[in-house]
Design a protein around this motif. Sequence first.
Motif, PDB file in Angstrom:
ATOM      1  N   TYR A  60       0.894  -1.261   0.112  1.00 14.00           N
ATOM      2  CA  TYR A  60       0.130   0.124  -0.019  1.00 14.00           C
ATOM      3  C   TYR A  60       0.773   1.136   0.000  1.00 14.00           C
ATOM      4  O   TYR A  60       1.861   1.336   0.873  1.00 14.00           O
ATOM      5  CB  TYR A  60      -0.878  -0.006   1.352  1.00 14.00           C
ATOM      6  N   ALA A  61       0.296   2.170  -0.656  1.00 11.21           N
ATOM      7  CA  ALA A  61       0.909   3.559  -0.606  1.00 11.21           C
ATOM      8  C   ALA A  61       0.716   4.052   0.738  1.00 11.21           C
ATOM      9  O   ALA A  61      -0.248   3.961   1.203  1.00 11.21           O
ATOM     10  CB  ALA A  61       0.517   4.721  -1.605  1.00 11.21           C
ATOM     11  N   ASP A  62       1.756   4.936   1.327  1.00 15.97           N
ATOM     12  CA  ASP A  62       1.588   5.430   2.640  1.00 15.97           C
ATOM     13  C   ASP A  62      -0.011   6.194   2.914  1.00 15.97           C
ATOM     14  O   ASP A  62      -0.450   6.119   3.885  1.00 15.97           O
ATOM     15  CB  ASP A  62       2.620   6.290   3.293  1.00 15.97           C
ATOM     16  N   SER A  63      -0.098   6.929   1.840  1.00 12.15           N
ATOM     17  CA  SER A  63      -1.333   8.042   1.905  1.00 12.15           C
ATOM     18  C   SER A  63      -2.466   7.076   1.957  1.00 12.15           C
ATOM     19  O   SER A  63      -3.671   7.659   2.330  1.00 12.15           O
ATOM     20  CB  SER A  63      -1.427   8.567   0.708  1.00 12.15           C
ATOM     21  N   VAL A  64      -2.782   5.896   1.730  1.00 12.57           N
ATOM     22  CA  VAL A  64      -4.143   4.953   1.853  1.00 12.57           C
ATOM     23  C   VAL A  64      -3.898   3.806   2.911  1.00 12.57           C
ATOM     24  O   VAL A  64      -5.029   3.223   2.928  1.00 12.57           O
ATOM     25  CB  VAL A  64      -4.505   4.454   0.350  1.00 12.57           C
ATOM     26  N   LYS A  65      -2.801   3.643   3.403  1.00 18.34           N
ATOM     27  CA  LYS A  65      -2.896   2.686   4.434  1.00 18.34           C
ATOM     28  C   LYS A  65      -3.740   2.811   5.645  1.00 18.34           C
ATOM     29  O   LYS A  65      -3.972   3.868   6.006  1.00 18.34           O
ATOM     30  CB  LYS A  65      -1.399   2.432   5.091  1.00 18.34           C
ATOM     31  N   GLY A  66      -4.532   1.914   5.878  1.00  9.22           N
ATOM     32  CA  GLY A  66      -5.456   1.862   6.947  1.00  9.22           C
ATOM     33  C   GLY A  66      -6.650   2.281   6.220  1.00  9.22           C
ATOM     34  O   GLY A  66      -7.579   2.182   7.254  1.00  9.22           O
ATOM     35  N   ARG A  67      -6.962   2.738   5.181  1.00  6.83           N
ATOM     36  CA  ARG A  67      -8.131   3.048   4.535  1.00  6.83           C
ATOM     37  C   ARG A  67      -8.745   2.551   3.383  1.00  6.83           C
ATOM     38  O   ARG A  67      -9.720   2.127   3.031  1.00  6.83           O
ATOM     39  CB  ARG A  67      -8.098   4.713   4.312  1.00  6.83           C
ATOM     40  N   PHE A  68      -7.626   1.859   2.838  1.00  8.09           N
ATOM     41  CA  PHE A  68      -7.932   1.045   1.316  1.00  8.09           C
ATOM     42  C   PHE A  68      -7.727  -0.376   1.699  1.00  8.09           C
ATOM     43  O   PHE A  68      -6.542  -0.666   2.315  1.00  8.09           O
ATOM     44  CB  PHE A  68      -7.217   1.599   0.468  1.00  8.09           C
ATOM     45  N   THR A  69      -8.229  -1.227   1.123  1.00  4.39           N
ATOM     46  CA  THR A  69      -8.053  -2.291   1.032  1.00  4.39           C
ATOM     47  C   THR A  69      -8.083  -3.242  -0.254  1.00  4.39           C
ATOM     48  O   THR A  69      -9.422  -3.036  -0.821  1.00  4.39           O
ATOM     49  CB  THR A  69      -9.027  -3.221   2.133  1.00  4.39           C
ATOM     50  N   ILE A  70      -7.098  -4.006  -0.847  1.00  2.00           N
ATOM     51  CA  ILE A  70      -7.253  -4.764  -2.005  1.00  2.00           C
ATOM     52  C   ILE A  70      -7.408  -6.051  -1.756  1.00  2.00           C
ATOM     53  O   ILE A  70      -7.014  -6.718  -0.732  1.00  2.00           O
ATOM     54  CB  ILE A  70      -5.869  -4.537  -2.867  1.00  2.00           C
ATOM     55  N   SER A  71      -8.194  -6.944  -2.589  1.00  2.00           N
ATOM     56  CA  SER A  71      -8.554  -8.205  -2.636  1.00  2.00           C
ATOM     57  C   SER A  71      -8.695  -8.888  -3.846  1.00  2.00           C
ATOM     58  O   SER A  71      -8.810  -7.674  -4.983  1.00  2.00           O
ATOM     59  CB  SER A  71      -9.822  -8.584  -1.642  1.00  2.00           C
ATOM     60  N   ARG A  72      -8.585  -9.909  -4.081  1.00  3.51           N
ATOM     61  CA  ARG A  72      -8.791 -10.574  -5.429  1.00  3.51           C
ATOM     62  C   ARG A  72      -9.677 -11.896  -5.131  1.00  3.51           C
ATOM     63  O   ARG A  72      -9.328 -12.684  -4.234  1.00  3.51           O
ATOM     64  CB  ARG A  72      -7.597 -10.709  -6.188  1.00  3.51           C
ATOM     65  N   ASP A  73     -10.366 -12.268  -6.217  1.00  8.44           N
ATOM     66  CA  ASP A  73     -11.190 -13.655  -6.403  1.00  8.44           C
ATOM     67  C   ASP A  73     -10.736 -14.126  -7.638  1.00  8.44           C
ATOM     68  O   ASP A  73     -11.405 -13.740  -8.628  1.00  8.44           O
ATOM     69  CB  ASP A  73     -12.427 -13.214  -6.328  1.00  8.44           C
ATOM     70  N   ASN A  74      -9.773 -14.895  -7.691  1.00  5.00           N
ATOM     71  CA  ASN A  74      -9.195 -15.620  -8.799  1.00  5.00           C
ATOM     72  C   ASN A  74     -10.450 -16.378  -9.471  1.00  5.00           C
ATOM     73  O   ASN A  74     -10.080 -16.562 -10.698  1.00  5.00           O
ATOM     74  CB  ASN A  74      -8.016 -16.562  -8.663  1.00  5.00           C
ATOM     75  N   ALA A  75     -11.338 -17.074  -8.955  1.00  7.86           N
ATOM     76  CA  ALA A  75     -12.355 -17.732  -9.351  1.00  7.86           C
ATOM     77  C   ALA A  75     -13.065 -16.834 -10.300  1.00  7.86           C
ATOM     78  O   ALA A  75     -13.564 -17.144 -11.465  1.00  7.86           O
ATOM     79  CB  ALA A  75     -13.295 -18.498  -8.396  1.00  7.86           C
ATOM     80  N   LYS A  76     -13.469 -15.606  -9.913  1.00  7.73           N
ATOM     81  CA  LYS A  76     -14.171 -14.416 -10.558  1.00  7.73           C
ATOM     82  C   LYS A  76     -13.282 -13.698 -11.529  1.00  7.73           C
ATOM     83  O   LYS A  76     -13.778 -12.889 -12.021  1.00  7.73           O
ATOM     84  CB  LYS A  76     -14.856 -13.664  -9.644  1.00  7.73           C
ATOM     85  N   THR A  77     -11.854 -13.865 -11.323  1.00  7.06           N
ATOM     86  CA  THR A  77     -11.034 -13.164 -12.060  1.00  7.06           C
ATOM     87  C   THR A  77     -11.335 -11.566 -11.902  1.00  7.06           C
ATOM     88  O   THR A  77     -11.264 -10.831 -12.897  1.00  7.06           O
ATOM     89  CB  THR A  77     -10.882 -13.344 -13.822  1.00  7.06           C
TER      90      THR A  77
END
Length: 123
Positions: A60-77
């Motif tokens: 994460y970029a420091d500016s978004v840490k604690g506020r943004f969350t990335i996730s992925r679902d490979n089954a749904k691409t």
Amino acid sequence: QVHLVESGGGLVQAGGSLRLSCAASGSTFSSAAMAWFRQAPGKERDFVVAISWRGGSTYYADSVKGRFTISRDNAKTTVYLQMNSLKPEDTATYYCAAKSGITTTNRWDYPYWGQGTQVTVSS
């Protein structure tokens, strides 16, 4: 080859939330590192967040840490970016990007890009 389409952008008040999605097509998605970058008018395209192909590592970029969350679902691409506690300075066009191999934060390492989705945060 990976084709990317972002969605979920919009107008939100400061303190609000948005969830961006990046739908990918192509046989190599499940082995691709994915990232979000953003670009405000007149500024460079900046790194926001990245996730490894298995999802085990995130950056994460420091500016978004604690506020943004990335996730992925490979089954749904699909890759998601949950954005909370949004600030006016988060206003930008958000781009999804993909690459093979290791996860990096350098935009020049990513050969595949979506068309972008606009996020506007009002004060």
